[in-house]
Structures are given as structure tokens and as C-alpha cells.
Write a protein that holds these residues in place. Sequence first.
Motif, short mmCIF file in Angstrom:
data_model
loop_
_atom_site.label_atom_id
_atom_site.label_comp_id
_atom_site.label_asym_id
_atom_site.label_seq_id
_atom_site.Cartn_x
_atom_site.Cartn_y
_atom_site.Cartn_z
N ASP A 79 0.83 -1.21 0.00
CA ASP A 79 0.00 0.00 0.00
C ASP A 79 0.86 1.26 0.00
O ASP A 79 0.59 2.20 -0.75
CB ASP A 79 -0.95 0.01 1.20
CG ASP A 79 -2.00 -1.09 1.13
OD1 ASP A 79 -2.36 -1.50 0.00
OD2 ASP A 79 -2.45 -1.55 2.19
N LEU A 82 2.55 1.66 -3.43
CA LEU A 82 1.60 2.15 -4.42
C LEU A 82 1.28 3.64 -4.21
O LEU A 82 1.08 4.37 -5.18
CB LEU A 82 0.33 1.31 -4.41
CG LEU A 82 0.50 -0.11 -4.94
CD1 LEU A 82 -0.76 -0.93 -4.72
CD2 LEU A 82 0.91 -0.13 -6.40
N VAL A 91 -0.47 3.79 -11.42
CA VAL A 91 -0.75 2.41 -11.05
C VAL A 91 -1.63 1.85 -12.16
O VAL A 91 -2.73 2.35 -12.39
CB VAL A 91 -1.45 2.31 -9.68
CG1 VAL A 91 -1.83 0.88 -9.37
CG2 VAL A 91 -0.56 2.90 -8.58
N PRO A 94 -4.44 -2.14 -9.81
CA PRO A 94 -4.37 -1.93 -8.36
C PRO A 94 -4.02 -3.22 -7.62
O PRO A 94 -4.06 -4.31 -8.18
CB PRO A 94 -5.77 -1.45 -8.00
CG PRO A 94 -6.65 -1.98 -9.07
CD PRO A 94 -5.81 -2.04 -10.32
N LYS A 95 -3.72 -3.06 -6.35
CA LYS A 95 -3.43 -4.21 -5.49
C LYS A 95 -4.56 -5.23 -5.63
O LYS A 95 -5.73 -4.91 -5.44
CB LYS A 95 -3.31 -3.75 -4.04
CG LYS A 95 -3.00 -4.84 -3.05
CD LYS A 95 -2.88 -4.25 -1.65
CE LYS A 95 -2.70 -5.31 -0.59
NZ LYS A 95 -2.62 -4.71 0.76
N THR A 96 -4.17 -6.46 -5.98
CA THR A 96 -5.14 -7.52 -6.26
C THR A 96 -4.80 -8.75 -5.43
O THR A 96 -3.65 -9.21 -5.44
CB THR A 96 -5.11 -7.88 -7.76
OG1 THR A 96 -5.38 -6.70 -8.52
CG2 THR A 96 -6.12 -8.95 -8.10
N TYR A 103 -0.50 -10.77 -2.85
CA TYR A 103 -1.07 -9.70 -3.65
C TYR A 103 -0.14 -9.35 -4.79
O TYR A 103 1.07 -9.55 -4.69
CB TYR A 103 -1.26 -8.43 -2.80
CG TYR A 103 -2.21 -8.61 -1.64
CD1 TYR A 103 -3.56 -8.33 -1.80
CD2 TYR A 103 -1.76 -9.06 -0.42
CE1 TYR A 103 -4.44 -8.50 -0.75
CE2 TYR A 103 -2.63 -9.24 0.65
CZ TYR A 103 -3.97 -8.96 0.47
OH TYR A 103 -4.84 -9.14 1.52
N TYR A 104 -0.71 -8.78 -5.85
CA TYR A 104 0.12 -8.23 -6.92
C TYR A 104 -0.49 -6.92 -7.38
O TYR A 104 -1.65 -6.60 -7.11
CB TYR A 104 0.27 -9.21 -8.10
CG TYR A 104 -0.91 -9.23 -9.04
CD1 TYR A 104 -0.92 -8.42 -10.18
CD2 TYR A 104 -2.02 -10.02 -8.79
CE1 TYR A 104 -2.01 -8.42 -11.04
CE2 TYR A 104 -3.11 -10.02 -9.65
CZ TYR A 104 -3.10 -9.21 -10.78
OH TYR A 104 -4.17 -9.22 -11.61
N ALA A 105 0.30 -6.13 -8.08
CA ALA A 105 -0.14 -4.90 -8.72
C ALA A 105 0.79 -4.66 -9.90
O ALA A 105 1.89 -5.23 -9.96
CB ALA A 105 -0.10 -3.72 -7.75
N HIS A 106 0.37 -3.82 -10.84
CA HIS A 106 1.23 -3.41 -11.95
C HIS A 106 1.34 -1.90 -11.92
O HIS A 106 0.34 -1.20 -11.69
CB HIS A 106 0.64 -3.83 -13.30
CG HIS A 106 0.56 -5.30 -13.49
ND1 HIS A 106 -0.07 -5.86 -14.56
CD2 HIS A 106 1.05 -6.34 -12.77
CE1 HIS A 106 0.01 -7.17 -14.50
NE2 HIS A 106 0.68 -7.49 -13.40
#
Length: 120
Positions: A79, A82, A91, A94-96, A103-106
Motif C-alpha cells: 500500500d 503504491l 498504477v 491496483p493491489k489484487t 497480492y500483486y499490482a502493476h
Amino acid sequence: MNPVTWFEIPVEDMERAIAFYERVFAISLKRHDMNGTDMAWFPVQEGAAYGATGTLIAGESCTPSTAGVMVYINVEGMDEVLERVAKETEVLVPKTNIGNNGYYAHIKDSEGNRIGLHGH
């Protein structure tokens, strides 16, 4: 043994990219000239069993992109990471939640690359 041993993230402006990665990930990169190739190496923990390390790399054949191979960077406090990204760029995913895998995010980095984040 993990199959990935090294990665290279293409950059156009090394100073800008180093500043971005150091601010967003709260790490220090070490700049190197490898036979005329400008690089900034990510930190490495010798003897660690998980993961790989790599570098930012600038050069004639290094073109940033949001398409193609994507590198995932392990983060603690996703968090907060990000939040720092959102102040500088964008971003993309979002945080998934991915269940037991965390968790992952791009994100898009300062150079226009798509970078993955992974954490628990």
C-alpha cells in the motif's frame, strides 16, 4: 535453484530512473559502467534462496515498453509503495488479492515500463 538469474529494465534517462526506483522501493542502486554500458544494479543478498537481482540499463538497444516481458519486484508494505508510485507515475493494475500467494499490482515506471509488484 530458481531458473531466473538476472533481469534488465531498459531506461532512457538513468538519473531519472535511479531516482524513481530508489524513492518508490526505498532501496539503493549501485551505478556501474560495464564496458561502456550504463547500468544501475539492484541490491542483492548473497546466499538468498528466493528471487533474482538485476539492473536498470541504458543503451542503444534498450527501449522501455509496457509490452513484452514483465519483471515482478517483491515488496513489503505494498500500500505504501503504491502511494509513492501514484505521486510519480501511474498504477496500472491496483493491489489484487491472489489468495495464499499474496497480492500483486502493476505500475508504470518513470521510463514507461510495466513493472509488477508482489507481496504478502
